[in-house]
Design a protein around this motif. Sequence first.
Motif, PDB file in Angstrom:
ATOM      1  N   LEU A 126      32.783  52.932  67.212  1.00 31.55           N
ATOM      2  CA  LEU A 126      32.861  52.625  68.634  1.00 31.55           C
ATOM      3  C   LEU A 126      32.399  51.192  68.837  1.00 31.55           C
ATOM      4  O   LEU A 126      31.260  50.845  68.487  1.00 31.55           O
ATOM      5  N   LEU A 127      33.279  50.354  69.380  1.00 30.50           N
ATOM      6  CA  LEU A 127      32.957  48.968  69.681  1.00 30.50           C
ATOM      7  C   LEU A 127      32.753  48.817  71.186  1.00 30.50           C
ATOM      8  O   LEU A 127      33.603  49.253  71.973  1.00 30.50           O
ATOM      9  N   ILE A 128      31.669  48.192  71.578  1.00 29.30           N
ATOM     10  CA  ILE A 128      31.416  47.912  72.983  1.00 29.30           C
ATOM     11  C   ILE A 128      31.853  46.472  73.239  1.00 29.30           C
ATOM     12  O   ILE A 128      31.255  45.530  72.723  1.00 29.30           O
ATOM     13  N   GLY A 129      32.920  46.310  74.030  1.00 29.85           N
ATOM     14  CA  GLY A 129      33.457  44.985  74.305  1.00 29.85           C
ATOM     15  C   GLY A 129      34.823  44.786  73.683  1.00 29.85           C
ATOM     16  O   GLY A 129      35.035  45.123  72.517  1.00 29.85           O
ATOM     17  N   ALA A 130      35.745  44.232  74.474  1.00 29.26           N
ATOM     18  CA  ALA A 130      37.128  44.044  74.019  1.00 29.26           C
ATOM     19  C   ALA A 130      37.476  42.568  73.874  1.00 29.26           C
ATOM     20  O   ALA A 130      38.624  42.179  74.059  1.00 29.26           O
ATOM     21  N   ALA A 131      36.495  41.741  73.529  1.00 29.28           N
ATOM     22  CA  ALA A 131      36.746  40.307  73.378  1.00 29.28           C
ATOM     23  C   ALA A 131      37.248  39.991  71.972  1.00 29.28           C
ATOM     24  O   ALA A 131      37.555  40.886  71.179  1.00 29.28           O
ATOM     25  N   GLN A 132      37.289  38.701  71.636  1.00 27.14           N
ATOM     26  CA  GLN A 132      37.944  38.259  70.406  1.00 27.14           C
ATOM     27  C   GLN A 132      37.304  38.833  69.145  1.00 27.14           C
ATOM     28  O   GLN A 132      38.006  39.281  68.231  1.00 27.14           O
ATOM     29  N   LEU A 133      35.981  38.806  69.055  1.00 30.68           N
ATOM     30  CA  LEU A 133      35.325  39.308  67.849  1.00 30.68           C
ATOM     31  C   LEU A 133      35.668  40.765  67.604  1.00 30.68           C
ATOM     32  O   LEU A 133      35.874  41.185  66.466  1.00 30.68           O
ATOM     33  N   SER A 134      35.734  41.551  68.675  1.00 25.52           N
ATOM     34  CA  SER A 134      36.056  42.971  68.522  1.00 25.52           C
ATOM     35  C   SER A 134      37.428  43.179  67.890  1.00 25.52           C
ATOM     36  O   SER A 134      37.650  44.160  67.185  1.00 25.52           O
ATOM     37  N   ARG A 135      38.365  42.268  68.139  1.00 23.78           N
ATOM     38  CA  ARG A 135      39.698  42.396  67.550  1.00 23.78           C
ATOM     39  C   ARG A 135      39.619  42.372  66.029  1.00 23.78           C
ATOM     40  O   ARG A 135      40.241  43.188  65.340  1.00 23.78           O
ATOM     41  N   TYR A 136      38.833  41.430  65.493  1.00 22.54           N
ATOM     42  CA  TYR A 136      38.728  41.322  64.037  1.00 22.54           C
ATOM     43  C   TYR A 136      37.925  42.475  63.457  1.00 22.54           C
ATOM     44  O   TYR A 136      38.284  43.020  62.395  1.00 22.54           O
ATOM     45  N   VAL A 137      36.852  42.866  64.126  1.00 23.87           N
ATOM     46  CA  VAL A 137      36.077  44.009  63.642  1.00 23.87           C
ATOM     47  C   VAL A 137      36.955  45.252  63.610  1.00 23.87           C
ATOM     48  O   VAL A 137      36.942  46.028  62.648  1.00 23.87           O
ATOM     49  N   ALA A 138      37.747  45.464  64.664  1.00 26.39           N
ATOM     50  CA  ALA A 138      38.624  46.636  64.733  1.00 26.39           C
ATOM     51  C   ALA A 138      39.652  46.627  63.614  1.00 26.39           C
ATOM     52  O   ALA A 138      39.897  47.650  62.961  1.00 26.39           O
ATOM     53  N   GLN A 139      40.264  45.471  63.360  1.00 28.70           N
ATOM     54  CA  GLN A 139      41.303  45.388  62.333  1.00 28.70           C
ATOM     55  C   GLN A 139      40.721  45.596  60.936  1.00 28.70           C
ATOM     56  O   GLN A 139      41.306  46.304  60.107  1.00 28.70           O
ATOM     57  N   PHE A 140      39.560  44.990  60.649  1.00 32.25           N
ATOM     58  CA  PHE A 140      38.918  45.206  59.348  1.00 32.25           C
ATOM     59  C   PHE A 140      38.532  46.673  59.184  1.00 32.25           C
ATOM     60  O   PHE A 140      38.681  47.258  58.108  1.00 32.25           O
ATOM     61  N   ALA A 141      38.017  47.271  60.264  1.00 29.18           N
ATOM     62  CA  ALA A 141      37.600  48.671  60.199  1.00 29.18           C
ATOM     63  C   ALA A 141      38.789  49.591  59.954  1.00 29.18           C
ATOM     64  O   ALA A 141      38.687  50.573  59.213  1.00 29.18           O
ATOM     65  N   GLN A 142      39.927  49.293  60.565  1.00 28.00           N
ATOM     66  CA  GLN A 142      41.127  50.097  60.309  1.00 28.00           C
ATOM     67  C   GLN A 142      41.511  50.056  58.840  1.00 28.00           C
ATOM     68  O   GLN A 142      41.912  51.065  58.265  1.00 28.00           O
ATOM     69  N   ALA A 143      41.385  48.878  58.218  1.00 25.02           N
ATOM     70  CA  ALA A 143      41.713  48.764  56.794  1.00 25.02           C
ATOM     71  C   ALA A 143      40.778  49.602  55.934  1.00 25.02           C
ATOM     72  O   ALA A 143      41.143  50.016  54.833  1.00 25.02           O
ATOM     73  N   LEU A 144      39.575  49.892  56.456  1.00 26.97           N
ATOM     74  CA  LEU A 144      38.601  50.707  55.734  1.00 26.97           C
ATOM     75  C   LEU A 144      38.649  52.171  56.174  1.00 26.97           C
ATOM     76  O   LEU A 144      37.730  52.932  55.899  1.00 26.97           O
ATOM     77  N   ASP A 145      39.705  52.553  56.878  1.00 23.96           N
ATOM     78  CA  ASP A 145      39.978  53.948  57.228  1.00 23.96           C
ATOM     79  C   ASP A 145      39.083  54.485  58.339  1.00 23.96           C
ATOM     80  O   ASP A 145      38.796  55.683  58.406  1.00 23.96           O
ATOM     81  N   TYR A 146      38.612  53.614  59.229  1.00 26.72           N
ATOM     82  CA  TYR A 146      37.901  54.066  60.411  1.00 26.72           C
ATOM     83  C   TYR A 146      38.902  54.356  61.532  1.00 26.72           C
ATOM     84  O   TYR A 146      39.909  53.657  61.665  1.00 26.72           O
ATOM     85  N   HIS A 147      38.575  55.353  62.344  1.00 26.11           N
ATOM     86  CA  HIS A 147      39.261  55.541  63.618  1.00 26.11           C
ATOM     87  C   HIS A 147      38.447  54.781  64.652  1.00 26.11           C
ATOM     88  O   HIS A 147      37.279  55.102  64.890  1.00 26.11           O
TER      89      HIS A 147
END
Length: 293
Positions: A126-147
């Motif tokens: 769960l990421l709090i905030g939809a700014a630029q940094l969250s985009r990269y955290v979300a994409q890296f996390a997806q590659a590591l099999d996180y929902h």
Amino acid sequence: MLAIRDDGHVVGSVSGGCVEDDLIDKVRGGVLAAGTPGTITYGVTQEQAERFRLPCGGTLELVLEPLSPSAGLDALLASVERHEVVVRFLDIATGTTRLAPGRGADRLEFDGKVLKTVHGPRWRLLLIGAAQLSRYVAQFAQALDYHVTVCDPREEFADEWDVHDVAVNRGYPDDVVQQMNIDDRCAVVALTHDPKLDDAALIEALKSPAFYVGALGSQPNNDGRRRRLAGFDLSAGEIARLRGPVGYKLGGKTPPEIALGILAEMTAVRHGVQLPGRARPDEPAGAPATAAR
């Protein structure tokens, strides 16, 4: 896991390539066209270990399953699309399969008769905030099999969010944390720089079993955050679980480099690894960082 079509096209992998080549040849030649599942072992002899490049004379045992309507893949894929954790049981002797609800603690198991595999999002972020940094955290996390779920009630940020397969929840952070029923296979990272939003999420997340709770900001910023959190219904031990400043200090300053440090620390905590300069070996995984930022 590897899928091989009858014309030799493949998706996935089970080794560095040589085993795949042998399996492709067997499929093309009809050697693996049996109607029921079976097993095959590579690397039993030294010649095989060298031929298939298996290190240190190790062996690789594979379960082979011919796919048919009775494999129940449509039901399995539908469960995965709904972000459900499911366990699939394959009877080697008969080829029959069944699905059952899974748990985060489930693991692949094989006793020679039944193969148990686990499918679905076993890790959540769960990421709090939809700014630029969250985009990269979300994409890296997806590659590591996180929902991944992003929470941001601010229209100016939520309206611009466009990361594929990551939805924005526009609720208030503390409500979203409670709604998600956070468990010990979930991480919560606050990235807004807005104490009203970040602290609201952290108050609830630090009381949950989340394996990782982090917050963006400098060391003084996070020291102030801990003082604020002490004024709420949180114990000293719960506040000590906060990872702030969040992530390993890798020397980078760009959003993707910072995101990489965050995912690196999350990965280390998941596997119980303590890296030098980040936490003392006698500190629990959730202890606060000791390195200066």
